[in-house]
Motif scaffolding. Structure first.
Motif, PDB file in Angstrom:
ATOM      1  N   VAL A 145       0.855  -1.188   0.000  1.00 60.26           N
ATOM      2  CA  VAL A 145       0.000   0.000   0.000  1.00 60.26           C
ATOM      3  C   VAL A 145       0.889   1.235   0.000  1.00 60.26           C
ATOM      4  O   VAL A 145       1.665   1.462   0.920  1.00 60.26           O
ATOM      5  CB  VAL A 145      -0.959  -0.011   1.211  1.00 60.26           C
ATOM      6  CG1 VAL A 145      -1.754   1.273   1.278  1.00 60.26           C
ATOM      7  CG2 VAL A 145      -1.885  -1.217   1.142  1.00 60.26           C
ATOM      8  N   THR A 184      -2.940   5.559   1.840  1.00 57.54           N
ATOM      9  CA  THR A 184      -4.245   5.202   2.376  1.00 57.54           C
ATOM     10  C   THR A 184      -5.019   6.477   2.654  1.00 57.54           C
ATOM     11  O   THR A 184      -4.472   7.420   3.229  1.00 57.54           O
ATOM     12  CB  THR A 184      -4.107   4.407   3.696  1.00 57.54           C
ATOM     13  OG1 THR A 184      -3.294   3.260   3.455  1.00 57.54           O
ATOM     14  CG2 THR A 184      -5.458   3.969   4.224  1.00 57.54           C
ATOM     15  N   PHE A 236      -7.104   2.312  -0.663  1.00 63.70           N
ATOM     16  CA  PHE A 236      -5.722   1.838  -0.619  1.00 63.70           C
ATOM     17  C   PHE A 236      -5.134   1.987  -2.025  1.00 63.70           C
ATOM     18  O   PHE A 236      -5.636   1.370  -2.959  1.00 63.70           O
ATOM     19  CB  PHE A 236      -5.646   0.363  -0.216  1.00 63.70           C
ATOM     20  CG  PHE A 236      -6.168   0.064   1.155  1.00 63.70           C
ATOM     21  CD1 PHE A 236      -5.439   0.406   2.280  1.00 63.70           C
ATOM     22  CD2 PHE A 236      -7.391  -0.582   1.323  1.00 63.70           C
ATOM     23  CE1 PHE A 236      -5.912   0.111   3.558  1.00 63.70           C
ATOM     24  CE2 PHE A 236      -7.873  -0.878   2.586  1.00 63.70           C
ATOM     25  CZ  PHE A 236      -7.138  -0.527   3.703  1.00 63.70           C
ATOM     26  N   CYS A 273      -2.218   1.258  -4.624  1.00 65.96           N
ATOM     27  CA  CYS A 273      -1.180   0.245  -4.818  1.00 65.96           C
ATOM     28  C   CYS A 273      -0.662   0.304  -6.249  1.00 65.96           C
ATOM     29  O   CYS A 273      -1.317   0.859  -7.133  1.00 65.96           O
ATOM     30  CB  CYS A 273      -1.744  -1.150  -4.568  1.00 65.96           C
ATOM     31  SG  CYS A 273      -2.464  -1.378  -2.933  1.00 65.96           S
ATOM     32  N   PHE A 332      -1.601  -5.752  -4.578  1.00 65.52           N
ATOM     33  CA  PHE A 332      -2.578  -5.691  -3.482  1.00 65.52           C
ATOM     34  C   PHE A 332      -2.995  -7.100  -3.063  1.00 65.52           C
ATOM     35  O   PHE A 332      -3.011  -7.414  -1.874  1.00 65.52           O
ATOM     36  CB  PHE A 332      -3.809  -4.872  -3.873  1.00 65.52           C
ATOM     37  CG  PHE A 332      -4.850  -4.868  -2.801  1.00 65.52           C
ATOM     38  CD1 PHE A 332      -4.719  -4.046  -1.687  1.00 65.52           C
ATOM     39  CD2 PHE A 332      -5.952  -5.714  -2.866  1.00 65.52           C
ATOM     40  CE1 PHE A 332      -5.659  -4.062  -0.665  1.00 65.52           C
ATOM     41  CE2 PHE A 332      -6.901  -5.740  -1.854  1.00 65.52           C
ATOM     42  CZ  PHE A 332      -6.748  -4.907  -0.753  1.00 65.52           C
TER      43      PHE A 332
END
Length: 105
Positions: A37, A40, A63, A65, A71
Motif C-alpha cells: 500500500v 491510504t 488503498f 497500490c 494488493f
C-alpha cells in the motif's frame, strides 16, 4: 496505479464505530498490508448532496497500490484477520471496488 476502495453504505439502524475504526482497525490494516500500500485515505461520511441529507456512506477507505497483483499478494494472507475484526466496529457489509487511477492535466 490502482485504488482499492472499501465503502460502508449507511443504512438506518446500522452501526459503525468511527473511533475503533480509526484507532484500531485501520492501523492494523496498514500494518498487515505493508509496503504493497503506497497511500491510504479514510473518509468518514458527514452528509449527502443536499442540505441535511444523511451521508450515503458511513466510511470509505482507499488503498493505493502499484497493481491488483501487488494488493492481492498482500491482502490474501491477511483477509481472515481483517474480516474477523469487522464485528468490532460495524454490522455493515462493505462494498469493494478496484479502480485504475487516471490523472488529468
Amino acid at each position: 496505479m490502482i485504488k482499492v476502495s472499501v465503502l460502508y453504505p449507511s443504512k438506518p439502524g446500522s452501526r459503525f464505530d468511527v473511533d475503533y475504526y480509526l484507532t484500531v482497525h485501520m492501523p492494523m490494516a496498514t500494518r498487515l498490508l505493508g509496503a504493497a500500500v503506497k497511500d491510504t485515505s479514510i473518509e468518514i461520511g458527514i452528509g449527502g448532496g443536499a442540505p441535511n441529507e444523511p451521508a450515503p456512506y458511513a466510511a470509505i477507505v482507499g488503498f493505493t497500490c502499484d497493481s491488483v497483483d501487488a494488493f492481492m499478494a498482500a491482502f490474501t494472507p491477511v483477509v481472515g484477520q481483517l474480516q474477523g475484526d469487522f464485528p468490532n466496529y460495524t454490522d455493515i457489509q462493505p462494498v469493494i471496488q478496484i479502480s485504475e487511477i487516471r490523472r488529468i492535466s
